[in-house]
Design a protein around this motif. Sequence first.
Motif, PDB file in Angstrom:
ATOM      1  N   PHE A  13       0.871  -1.179   0.000  1.00  0.00           N
ATOM      2  CA  PHE A  13       0.000   0.000   0.000  1.00  0.00           C
ATOM      3  C   PHE A  13       0.905   1.224   0.000  1.00  0.00           C
ATOM      4  O   PHE A  13       1.318   1.715   1.022  1.00  0.00           O
ATOM      5  CB  PHE A  13      -0.971   0.012   1.190  1.00  0.00           C
ATOM      6  CG  PHE A  13      -0.356  -0.253   2.526  1.00  0.00           C
ATOM      7  CD1 PHE A  13       0.085   0.780   3.349  1.00  0.00           C
ATOM      8  CD2 PHE A  13      -0.216  -1.560   2.986  1.00  0.00           C
ATOM      9  CE1 PHE A  13       0.639   0.519   4.589  1.00  0.00           C
ATOM     10  CE2 PHE A  13       0.345  -1.824   4.226  1.00  0.00           C
ATOM     11  CZ  PHE A  13       0.786  -0.787   5.032  1.00  0.00           C
ATOM     12  N   LEU A  14       1.214   1.682  -1.211  1.00  0.00           N
ATOM     13  CA  LEU A  14       2.088   2.849  -1.348  1.00  0.00           C
ATOM     14  C   LEU A  14       1.483   4.047  -0.633  1.00  0.00           C
ATOM     15  O   LEU A  14       0.264   4.146  -0.576  1.00  0.00           O
ATOM     16  CB  LEU A  14       2.278   3.182  -2.829  1.00  0.00           C
ATOM     17  CG  LEU A  14       3.129   2.184  -3.611  1.00  0.00           C
ATOM     18  CD1 LEU A  14       3.128   2.525  -5.091  1.00  0.00           C
ATOM     19  CD2 LEU A  14       4.549   2.130  -3.075  1.00  0.00           C
ATOM     20  N   PRO A  15       2.317   4.937  -0.074  1.00  0.00           N
ATOM     21  CA  PRO A  15       3.764   5.025  -0.219  1.00  0.00           C
ATOM     22  C   PRO A  15       4.562   4.169   0.757  1.00  0.00           C
ATOM     23  O   PRO A  15       5.773   4.356   0.848  1.00  0.00           O
ATOM     24  CB  PRO A  15       4.013   6.504   0.043  1.00  0.00           C
ATOM     25  CG  PRO A  15       2.987   6.885   1.038  1.00  0.00           C
ATOM     26  CD  PRO A  15       1.770   6.091   0.655  1.00  0.00           C
ATOM     27  N   ASP A  55       7.798   3.914  -8.212  1.00  0.00           N
ATOM     28  CA  ASP A  55       6.622   3.687  -7.370  1.00  0.00           C
ATOM     29  C   ASP A  55       5.978   4.975  -6.878  1.00  0.00           C
ATOM     30  O   ASP A  55       5.333   4.995  -5.830  1.00  0.00           O
ATOM     31  CB  ASP A  55       6.974   2.792  -6.166  1.00  0.00           C
ATOM     32  CG  ASP A  55       7.451   1.414  -6.613  1.00  0.00           C
ATOM     33  OD1 ASP A  55       7.036   0.950  -7.691  1.00  0.00           O
ATOM     34  OD2 ASP A  55       8.259   0.795  -5.885  1.00  0.00           O
ATOM     35  N   ALA A  56       6.182   6.042  -7.622  1.00  0.00           N
ATOM     36  CA  ALA A  56       5.657   7.339  -7.179  1.00  0.00           C
ATOM     37  C   ALA A  56       4.650   7.937  -8.155  1.00  0.00           C
ATOM     38  O   ALA A  56       4.235   9.077  -7.996  1.00  0.00           O
ATOM     39  CB  ALA A  56       6.810   8.313  -6.956  1.00  0.00           C
ATOM     40  N   GLY A  57       4.231   7.173  -9.148  1.00  0.00           N
ATOM     41  CA  GLY A  57       3.280   7.689 -10.133  1.00  0.00           C
ATOM     42  C   GLY A  57       1.867   7.760  -9.576  1.00  0.00           C
ATOM     43  O   GLY A  57       1.593   7.305  -8.459  1.00  0.00           O
ATOM     44  N   ILE A  83      -1.644   7.125  -8.350  1.00  0.00           N
ATOM     45  CA  ILE A  83      -2.274   5.904  -7.837  1.00  0.00           C
ATOM     46  C   ILE A  83      -3.664   5.747  -8.442  1.00  0.00           C
ATOM     47  O   ILE A  83      -4.461   6.687  -8.445  1.00  0.00           O
ATOM     48  CB  ILE A  83      -2.356   5.953  -6.298  1.00  0.00           C
ATOM     49  CG1 ILE A  83      -0.936   5.877  -5.701  1.00  0.00           C
ATOM     50  CG2 ILE A  83      -3.236   4.829  -5.762  1.00  0.00           C
ATOM     51  CD1 ILE A  83      -0.884   6.132  -4.206  1.00  0.00           C
ATOM     52  N   ILE A  84      -3.952   4.559  -8.944  1.00  0.00           N
ATOM     53  CA  ILE A  84      -5.265   4.292  -9.538  1.00  0.00           C
ATOM     54  C   ILE A  84      -6.168   3.546  -8.554  1.00  0.00           C
ATOM     55  O   ILE A  84      -7.290   3.947  -8.305  1.00  0.00           O
ATOM     56  CB  ILE A  84      -5.115   3.469 -10.842  1.00  0.00           C
ATOM     57  CG1 ILE A  84      -4.151   4.163 -11.812  1.00  0.00           C
ATOM     58  CG2 ILE A  84      -6.489   3.267 -11.502  1.00  0.00           C
ATOM     59  CD1 ILE A  84      -3.777   3.329 -13.021  1.00  0.00           C
ATOM     60  N   GLN A  90      -6.139   0.959  -4.800  1.00  0.00           N
ATOM     61  CA  GLN A  90      -5.422   0.322  -3.694  1.00  0.00           C
ATOM     62  C   GLN A  90      -6.392  -0.537  -2.921  1.00  0.00           C
ATOM     63  O   GLN A  90      -7.570  -0.196  -2.787  1.00  0.00           O
ATOM     64  CB  GLN A  90      -4.843   1.369  -2.724  1.00  0.00           C
ATOM     65  CG  GLN A  90      -3.826   2.283  -3.362  1.00  0.00           C
ATOM     66  CD  GLN A  90      -3.123   3.166  -2.340  1.00  0.00           C
ATOM     67  OE1 GLN A  90      -3.726   4.073  -1.799  1.00  0.00           O
ATOM     68  NE2 GLN A  90      -1.851   2.905  -2.084  1.00  0.00           N
ATOM     69  N   ASP A  91      -5.906  -1.629  -2.409  1.00  0.00           N
ATOM     70  CA  ASP A  91      -6.710  -2.403  -1.471  1.00  0.00           C
ATOM     71  C   ASP A  91      -5.779  -3.153  -0.526  1.00  0.00           C
ATOM     72  O   ASP A  91      -4.562  -3.166  -0.720  1.00  0.00           O
ATOM     73  CB  ASP A  91      -7.660  -3.357  -2.181  1.00  0.00           C
ATOM     74  CG  ASP A  91      -9.001  -3.487  -1.422  1.00  0.00           C
ATOM     75  OD1 ASP A  91      -9.013  -3.258  -0.202  1.00  0.00           O
ATOM     76  OD2 ASP A  91     -10.006  -3.824  -2.044  1.00  0.00           O
ATOM     77  N   ARG A 106      -8.896  -4.119 -11.547  1.00  0.00           N
ATOM     78  CA  ARG A 106      -9.792  -2.969 -11.409  1.00  0.00           C
ATOM     79  C   ARG A 106      -9.214  -1.737 -12.110  1.00  0.00           C
ATOM     80  O   ARG A 106      -9.940  -0.957 -12.728  1.00  0.00           O
ATOM     81  CB  ARG A 106     -10.002  -2.641  -9.924  1.00  0.00           C
ATOM     82  CG  ARG A 106     -10.980  -3.553  -9.237  1.00  0.00           C
ATOM     83  CD  ARG A 106     -11.252  -3.013  -7.825  1.00  0.00           C
ATOM     84  NE  ARG A 106     -11.844  -4.027  -6.974  1.00  0.00           N
ATOM     85  CZ  ARG A 106     -11.628  -4.143  -5.675  1.00  0.00           C
ATOM     86  NH1 ARG A 106     -10.800  -3.297  -5.057  1.00  0.00           N
ATOM     87  NH2 ARG A 106     -12.214  -5.076  -4.963  1.00  0.00           N
ATOM     88  N   LYS A 136      -1.972  12.826  -9.759  1.00  0.00           N
ATOM     89  CA  LYS A 136      -3.087  12.147  -9.088  1.00  0.00           C
ATOM     90  C   LYS A 136      -4.088  11.698 -10.138  1.00  0.00           C
ATOM     91  O   LYS A 136      -4.103  12.216 -11.251  1.00  0.00           O
ATOM     92  CB  LYS A 136      -3.801  13.092  -8.121  1.00  0.00           C
ATOM     93  CG  LYS A 136      -2.988  13.541  -6.937  1.00  0.00           C
ATOM     94  CD  LYS A 136      -3.925  14.266  -5.978  1.00  0.00           C
ATOM     95  CE  LYS A 136      -3.163  15.058  -4.933  1.00  0.00           C
ATOM     96  NZ  LYS A 136      -4.091  15.767  -4.030  1.00  0.00           N
ATOM     97  N   THR A 137      -4.952  10.768  -9.736  1.00  0.00           N
ATOM     98  CA  THR A 137      -6.007  10.350 -10.654  1.00  0.00           C
ATOM     99  C   THR A 137      -7.357  10.837 -10.167  1.00  0.00           C
ATOM    100  O   THR A 137      -7.627  10.877  -8.964  1.00  0.00           O
ATOM    101  CB  THR A 137      -6.083   8.812 -10.777  1.00  0.00           C
ATOM    102  OG1 THR A 137      -6.355   8.253  -9.487  1.00  0.00           O
ATOM    103  CG2 THR A 137      -4.802   8.234 -11.343  1.00  0.00           C
ATOM    104  N   ILE A 138      -8.185  11.205 -11.108  1.00  0.00           N
ATOM    105  CA  ILE A 138      -9.614  11.368 -10.867  1.00  0.00           C
ATOM    106  C   ILE A 138     -10.272  10.139 -11.487  1.00  0.00           C
ATOM    107  O   ILE A 138     -10.042   9.838 -12.663  1.00  0.00           O
ATOM    108  CB  ILE A 138     -10.155  12.659 -11.521  1.00  0.00           C
ATOM    109  CG1 ILE A 138      -9.705  13.881 -10.726  1.00  0.00           C
ATOM    110  CG2 ILE A 138     -11.676  12.647 -11.578  1.00  0.00           C
ATOM    111  CD1 ILE A 138      -8.464  14.501 -11.225  1.00  0.00           C
ATOM    112  N   ILE A 139     -11.031   9.408 -10.676  1.00  0.00           N
ATOM    113  CA  ILE A 139     -11.676   8.193 -11.186  1.00  0.00           C
ATOM    114  C   ILE A 139     -13.182   8.375 -11.134  1.00  0.00           C
ATOM    115  O   ILE A 139     -13.774   8.478 -10.064  1.00  0.00           O
ATOM    116  CB  ILE A 139     -11.237   6.967 -10.372  1.00  0.00           C
ATOM    117  CG1 ILE A 139      -9.714   6.824 -10.482  1.00  0.00           C
ATOM    118  CG2 ILE A 139     -11.942   5.708 -10.880  1.00  0.00           C
ATOM    119  CD1 ILE A 139      -9.146   5.612  -9.811  1.00  0.00           C
TER     120      ILE A 139
END
Lengths: 291, 291, 291, 291
Positions: free
Chosen positions: B202-204, B235-237, B239-240, B242-243, B270, B286-289
Amino acid sequence: MTRSSVAQNTAVLLIHCPDQRGIVASVTRFLDENNGNVIYLDQHVDIALDMFFMRVEFELDDFQVPVEKFHDYFDTLVGQRYNMTFTVHFSTHIPRMALFVSKMSHCLYDILYRKEAGEWNVEIPVIISNHENLRRVADNFGIPFEYIPITKDNKEEQEKRQIELLKKHDIDFMVLARYMQILSPSFIQTFPSKIINIHHSFLPAFVGARPYHAAHDRGVKIIGATSHYVTDELDAGPIIEQDIEHVSHKDTVQDLIRKGKDVEKIVLSRAIRSHLERKLLVYKNKTIIFD
Amino acid sequence: MTRSSVAQNTAVLLIHCPDQRGIVASVTRFLDENNGNVIYLDQHVDIALDMFFMRVEFELDDFQVPVEKFHDYFDTLVGQRYNMTFTVHFSTHIPRMALFVSKMSHCLYDILYRKEAGEWNVEIPVIISNHENLRRVADNFGIPFEYIPITKDNKEEQEKRQIELLKKHDIDFMVLARYMQILSPSFIQTFPSKIINIHHSFLPAFVGARPYHAAHDRGVKIIGATSHYVTDELDAGPIIEQDIEHVSHKDTVQDLIRKGKDVEKIVLSRAIRSHLERKLLVYKNKTIIFD
Amino acid sequence: MTRSSVAQNTAVLLIHCPDQRGIVASVTRFLDENNGNVIYLDQHVDIALDMFFMRVEFELDDFQVPVEKFHDYFDTLVGQRYNMTFTVHFSTHIPRMALFVSKMSHCLYDILYRKEAGEWNVEIPVIISNHENLRRVADNFGIPFEYIPITKDNKEEQEKRQIELLKKHDIDFMVLARYMQILSPSFIQTFPSKIINIHHSFLPAFVGARPYHAAHDRGVKIIGATSHYVTDELDAGPIIEQDIEHVSHKDTVQDLIRKGKDVEKIVLSRAIRSHLERKLLVYKNKTIIFD
Amino acid sequence: MTRSSVAQNTAVLLIHCPDQRGIVASVTRFLDENNGNVIYLDQHVDIALDMFFMRVEFELDDFQVPVEKFHDYFDTLVGQRYNMTFTVHFSTHIPRMALFVSKMSHCLYDILYRKEAGEWNVEIPVIISNHENLRRVADNFGIPFEYIPITKDNKEEQEKRQIELLKKHDIDFMVLARYMQILSPSFIQTFPSKIINIHHSFLPAFVGARPYHAAHDRGVKIIGATSHYVTDELDAGPIIEQDIEHVSHKDTVQDLIRKGKDVEKIVLSRAIRSHLERKLLVYKNKTIIFD
């Protein structure tokens, strides 16, 4: 079903030692031969460390070893043979817990309501705070509230006052319920594995201050909370409980803080419960939790 | 209910621009006046950034602007007025996805079974691997498998071969399905927001190699997985997805690896789905989903 | 750390009996005196039922009771004294599992990939199906596929064929991996606590057919899956594992079905793992799971 | 960032109507032309029902339609054209919520602390209870407490007293925070979609009394809680929020009750928040939740 009644008279034995053949047999034989009925037994072998860990809960009603001699007898007859480190806790002693708070009330309410509702068997002789904000809450629950403000200049002196208070109230352990001060190493060393903190991130992510701001900056999709024992290294002590909540791009920092509170209070209260029920063992900066 | 059938002819418009009054009205009026029926509309205003984001899906059947002229018309009549950045995607184009794998099969199977079962509308023209191990899996699903071994010495040259393959197969985006090689910056810059990776923490928390070992050392009570777009920084791009999964002191490193696989494959699949359905917008790492 | 290697030679003893003083001591003494080193011991007392349950895993390398005589010796020396019901399982026997499938592949792939990847120690001698659809999957994994179509008229006869196949392949237990036929009572009684099913709801909600349609009609905000042992009463057998996924008003029935598949396959595979590792005990239509 | 400040002057418009082309365009054009800046817009089309649902939040500061005339203007200029059902809510009105409780305090504390901490913008003019137990809690938070005991004989009469109290306090909606009385149909019909209940199971499993006992009997591995609007049919109203907790064979009924409380209070408070923020729409016994 008297065994589950509050009034039951039991002991919890927490053991760790190098793994060897026959430990469970020896311990249970000792209890059995002295009429100590085992209610719960949990055991764990850490194969990588070659270490054995055990929690045994047994009834004292017909137990033939006097409570005050238990430690001596068990050490002589079983413990030394296996090079055991062990503690024993009797249900007749109700743990005494001090609370440290600052301005936020969510953890404090969650703790106090549980005590009031009889969910926990605990005494809370004192609440210590560096702010006056939550005095009214303490008053409503009838618990002494000690206002000990902290500045850079008075920290050493005020921690001495805190320690005096804790000793005066004969405290077994303390809980930092979103207490926004960093304790000094000397304070921490006075209470090894006796200070439970709630950190508002899923450690080891976002150590230190303002973790929700950092989480928002990173754009994470989950936030979390971590309860742990406090050690010298900031937010690096043995982790007791962790849980998370899903978040999205819609959540502002304020939303993360709000949603996080719900996780924090539950995670902290679970940790306190494990500690109170003696289901926790600390070894090499990790916890074994016998659930 | 023909609208939900696979054969429906739709477009997805993804927009972002500085927030201003009247954007939704302008966009929907443009679509409405040209007979483009809105099926889904999701909109988000990031108040801190003062930015507006929107996803609109609309039917093309009676739409009066020719598909090939949409970008030009929309830009002239709406986009420039609000200083919009936008992309438009037509359902007639089936996205072409390349897979990169190494030795572990859990993510690969999860992806291939979904395509086979018709869960996703995607083409997979090629699987690229630095090991031969999973060739049989690719063969069974009838997908070309390209073995491109990587060493320190041949990396630059082999990445050129990879890029040639990706261009030859006219790839829209690629998925690193536990591909155990770090891509070079020049490779990554060739495909901005087009490389999806699954990281097994679970980044970061636990950036980099062997996160389960690090998680075990730290004694965490949860492990996780993170799918993200690959950027120059490891590993810093953005995030889409996480679980997480709960773990305990009983879990060895091998247990964490095993339990983690179940989270990894679901979290990666997913993310692929969101990408395929054009529900993802990337802005400032960041992502907007839009779900 | 040879103890964790695949080649280790161990036994698992599963016990239940009326709760009494000294059971753990007696069992562990028996193992200890015969040089059987205990690796794991889990014990549970159901206070309401006054029943004792235990799982002990021990090493056989230096164990002085011959494997073929274990049952007799243990029964005579320990079991009868406490009125125990017990089974013993040796790691030298690799469990033989049959799979029943229909048309959906998600559970089947999840199971077969785990075996192929070495995650489970299991033999799968046969896959039985009432449809031909998944024959290719079975072929790809090199597992015999038996097509046994079921109609109202031939059910009794076809179940006989199934039972013959199961006996011929010396099956220990079977898994209904979204097998869309209801087994007859006589079939079920032939294999008590040996048939694992996955039901696509969080039982006891939505028993029977089309649970996702029913969930959608009710407007639930969570869907789930339940793995359980099959008994005469439909979807009412002992529950092994359950998990859920959050859903919203946006999800159509098709979305529920798709999201549900991810829960189903994980929940079924966890149940199979518990069964394979002999961590399951069934008592009075409930499971005790020693994790 | 004044837009997020408490003092902001906004309106929320909740709409549903048969799905047609151009609805979003028409609504946003109306707002835009009258200088109503849209802050949030969420829209949902239920394809199976062919229904359109929307929530729009917009700023009132420069809005040119007087607040008291909004309903009339919007209905005439937009609503009637699309056969809309709609409500409009102004941020200047602080919702007035009544609480119904019995003996258990966990939900009550969770609600009252949130109001006290400023998490919600709500008035709580009265707490009604059929027991005296929680009067002290109400007193501590300074909220009038009305003791209205219910028996089989006085129920009709006492419900009249309750309704009088609710009208006197000008209540907008009420929350049954583990109120252990079943309301009469006539009471319920007086407040359609205005009574929020928390049921201590994941509905539709375990409708009615003693759900934790039923869950324990069935041997489930998850328990849950469901907040819903109250309708004539017991525990069958529109579901607002659900969540769950994992349990095991170790948990007694008392453990389920204890663990369940933590889920109940969070699930109820989330539902209240959605209701307060006008993010909820009820249609055909289901909720649309715009989050």
